[in-house]
Write a protein that holds these residues in place. Structure first.
Motif, PDB file in Angstrom:
ATOM      1  N   GLU A 123       0.817  -1.219   0.000  1.00 31.47           N
ATOM      2  CA  GLU A 123       0.000   0.000   0.000  1.00 31.47           C
ATOM      3  C   GLU A 123       0.845   1.261   0.000  1.00 31.47           C
ATOM      4  O   GLU A 123       0.323   2.372   0.126  1.00 31.47           O
ATOM      5  CB  GLU A 123      -0.934  -0.009   1.201  1.00 31.47           C
ATOM      6  CG  GLU A 123      -2.090  -0.972   0.962  1.00 31.47           C
ATOM      7  CD  GLU A 123      -2.863  -1.295   2.221  1.00 31.47           C
ATOM      8  OE1 GLU A 123      -2.742  -0.547   3.207  1.00 31.47           O
ATOM      9  OE2 GLU A 123      -3.567  -2.321   2.201  1.00 31.47           O
ATOM     10  N   ASP A 160       0.066   4.277  -4.446  1.00 27.34           N
ATOM     11  CA  ASP A 160      -1.311   4.096  -4.914  1.00 27.34           C
ATOM     12  C   ASP A 160      -1.316   4.116  -6.438  1.00 27.34           C
ATOM     13  O   ASP A 160      -1.598   5.147  -7.048  1.00 27.34           O
ATOM     14  CB  ASP A 160      -2.190   5.215  -4.336  1.00 27.34           C
ATOM     15  CG  ASP A 160      -3.646   4.991  -4.689  1.00 27.34           C
ATOM     16  OD1 ASP A 160      -4.005   3.847  -5.048  1.00 27.34           O
ATOM     17  OD2 ASP A 160      -4.413   5.970  -4.628  1.00 27.34           O
ATOM     18  N   SER A 204       3.738  -2.763  -4.309  1.00 30.64           N
ATOM     19  CA  SER A 204       2.559  -1.981  -4.708  1.00 30.64           C
ATOM     20  C   SER A 204       2.189  -2.254  -6.165  1.00 30.64           C
ATOM     21  O   SER A 204       1.013  -2.360  -6.515  1.00 30.64           O
ATOM     22  CB  SER A 204       2.824  -0.489  -4.525  1.00 30.64           C
ATOM     23  OG  SER A 204       3.210  -0.224  -3.199  1.00 30.64           O
TER      24      SER A 204
END
Ligand code: ATP
Ligand code: MG
Lengths: 215, 344
Positions: free
Chosen positions: B194, B197, B237
């Motif tokens: 995370e 983004d 990510s």
């Protein structure tokens, strides 16, 4: 002795079957070998009532010539020899071109971008011993001009017409003839076992990517 | 039935011997990674040259490892559709010579069928038609409904880059080795998924279409922006975004087409986070997940022999003059998963 001879180096795909070194079947098709080479082999053998296991020997043109054509032809020949456990003979394009011609001689072939593959064959040595090379056509034709001893110049594929046609010693050959292939096959060495698997086409030139990477 | 399978569709020379579509007796793969590495991508002429140099040694190893000889083979199968044309013709030439010399059937396989069938190998009892197949490899990302042997329906595909290709491009940009997906997966293990983004293009569109190029651009921009970036966080990510995209579309299409068995295929199917996330998502809906054995995910000859075993029973042998095509419609319904201009 039954020999299967394959030439996929140029604009024609040639499949020959020679029995005791003389021609007994020939199939010559214009166009790419990718789809039709093995059909040609099958037809040539079956019209002589020969099964693949009846073959004793394979010969294949290893180049120089069409990159993809050579990959297909050399792979086909190596694999047949591997499965059938029979010897394989490599035939060099330029040797086949000059076979049966008066020497000293030059053999030339278009290598693209103004360059040519060439070999000078002196009067009395084994053709296979002469190193094939690639150079700008201008350089090679200058050497030919000063080589008054050489009696024949053969050019494969008729691509240098404008540059060389003034020279009366010059002769253009549209493709490798069955009799030249058989004669060259008779002189060439026999490969066995791992040497067969390791056989590579005579590409002679690096790929464009490799050339760009080094320049 | 003993089948020799050959794959030279891209940059791996693969040959394998498989009995009855599921017993893999050997599966030999020679990677050309080193030959292409310095060019920043696969060079087709070099791939062809490498295949030509190695194919006969690979064939010999495949037979030796399986403990069989050419005379024991019942058929020879080869990828003849889909891949680099210059590379495919080498394997096809070898396969045709074997078929001719051994007088055995030749079976031409669409390379993607090989990937799809890697799921059925050893599973033909439990996996039932129709099922869903998510094929994620270096050149493809598509969702197929596998209707029956050799019959597929396209439920969605990528509009731009393939998922594996994006893994490879990001990995290259980070200076990681090949396969890019495996290198990223490893780095991502210690990263925070995370931390960044990243965009998930088309994720909310109610169809099976994929797009990865926006994600790729965003990830590469993030790498270029920050010379001190935490690579583990970035990889985690990025990987999470790919996994989210793949899973949401797969689950959606399974629901829409009422397919309760879901299979994964292709090199990206090796990705453990993808396998795990798909399993979790499927559990929620009561779907069953099948993933191929890991040695059957990347390009290999065994999946070609496996597909051939099943498809030979449907279609019989192919003529010795079978064609070789870089792009070819897939299966009996001629599924076109690329732009129409590719199929000329
Ligand atoms: N652990 C992994 N996680 C994610 N991706 C992976 C992993 N291992 C391999 N890959 C990816 O798998 C891809 C290679 O798979 P494969 O050999 O099936 O593709 P390909 O044959 O090149 O392409 P295609 O089959 O679509 O023509 C590469 O893009 C590689 O990054
Ligand atoms: Mg693949």
């Amino acid at each position: 002795m039954r020999t299967l001879i394959l030439d996929t180096s140029g604009p024609f795909t040639t499949v020959l079957v020679a029995t005791e070194a003389s021609l007994s079947a020939a199939s010559i098709l214009q166009g790419r070998p990718a789809e039709h080479l093995h059909e040609q082999i099958q037809t040539s053998l079956s019209c002589l009532h020969i099964e693949p296991p009846d073959l004793d020997h394979i010969a294949v043109v290893v180049g120089p010539g069409s990159w993809t054509g050579l990959n297909i032809g050399v792979t086909a020949a190596k694999t047949l020899a591997q499965v059938l456990e029979i010897p394989l003979s490599p035939i060099r394009t330029l040797d086949a071109l000059v076979t049966g011609h008066v020497k000293p001689a030059w053999a030339l072939m278009n290598a693209g971008r103004g360059r040519c593959y060439y070999v000078r064959y002196p009067r009395l040595t084994h053709d296979e011993r002469q190193t094939m090379a690639v150079a700008p056509l201008d350089t090679v034709s200058n050497q030919i001009q000063t080589d008054s001893n050489s009696v024949t110049i053969l050019e494969y594929g008729n691509t240098f017409e404008n540059q060389l046609c003034g020279d009366s010693r010059y002769q253009s050959v549209p493709r490798l003839l069955p009799e030249s292939l058989i004669a060259t096959m008779k002189k060439s060495r026999l490969m066995e076992g791992d040497a067969i698997k390791a056989l590579k086409p005579a590409y002679l030139q690096p790929t464009l990517a490799e050339r760009d990477a080094t320049s | 039935m003993l089948i020799l399978g050959i794959d030279t569709s891209c940059d791996d020379t693969g040959a394998a011997v498989v009995r009855n579509g599921d017993e893999v007796l050997s599966n030999v793969i020679a990677s050309q990674y080193k030959a292409h590495d310095r060019f920043g991508g696969i060079v087709p002429v070099i791939a062809a040259r490498e295949h030509t140099a190695k194919i006969n040694f690979i064939l010999e190893s495949a037979l030796e490892e399986a403990g069989v000889s050419f005379a024991d083979l019942d058929a020879v199968a080869v990828s003849h559709h889909q891949g680099l044309l210059l590379a495919l013709v080498v394997g096809v030439s070898a396969a045709k010579s074997i078929a001719l010399a051994c007088n055995i059937p030749l079976i031409g396989i669409h390379h993607l069928e090989g990937h799809i069938y890697s799921n059925l190998m050893g599973r033909s009892e439990t996996l039932q038609f129709p099922f869903l197949c998510l094929t994620v490899a270096g050149g493809h990302t598509l969702l197929l409904k596998v209707v029956s042997h050799g019959t597929y329906e396209l439920l969605g595909h990528t509009r731009d880059d393939a998922a594996g290709e994006v893994f490879d491009k990001v990995a290259r940009h980070l200076g990681l080795g090949y396969p890019g997906g495996a290198a990223i997966e490893k780095l991502a293990e210690n990263g925070n998924p995370e931390a960044y983004d990243f965009p998930r293009p088309l994720i909310n569109r109610p169809d099976g279409e994929f797009s990865f190029s926006g994600l790729k651009t965003a990830v590469i921009a993030a790498i270029d922006r920050d010379p001190n970036l935490n690579k583990a966080d970035l990889c985690a990510s990025f990987q999470q975004a790919v996994v989210d995209l793949l899973i949401s579309k797969t689950i959606r299409m399974a629901g829409e087409h009422q397919l309760t068995q879901i299979t994964l295929a292709g090199g990206v199917a090796l990705n453990l986070p993808l396998r795990t996330a798909l399993k979790h998502a499927a559990d929620d809906y009561g779907y069953q997940i099948f993933t191929p054995r890991s040695d059957l995910c990347m390009d290999n000859g065994a999946m070609v022999a496996g597909a051939a075993y099943f498809l030979f029973q449907e279609r019989g042998p192919d003529p010795i003059g079978i064609d070789t095509r870089a792009n070819a419609p897939l299966g009996s319904m001629g599924v076109r998963y690329r732009h129409d201009s590719k199929y000329k």
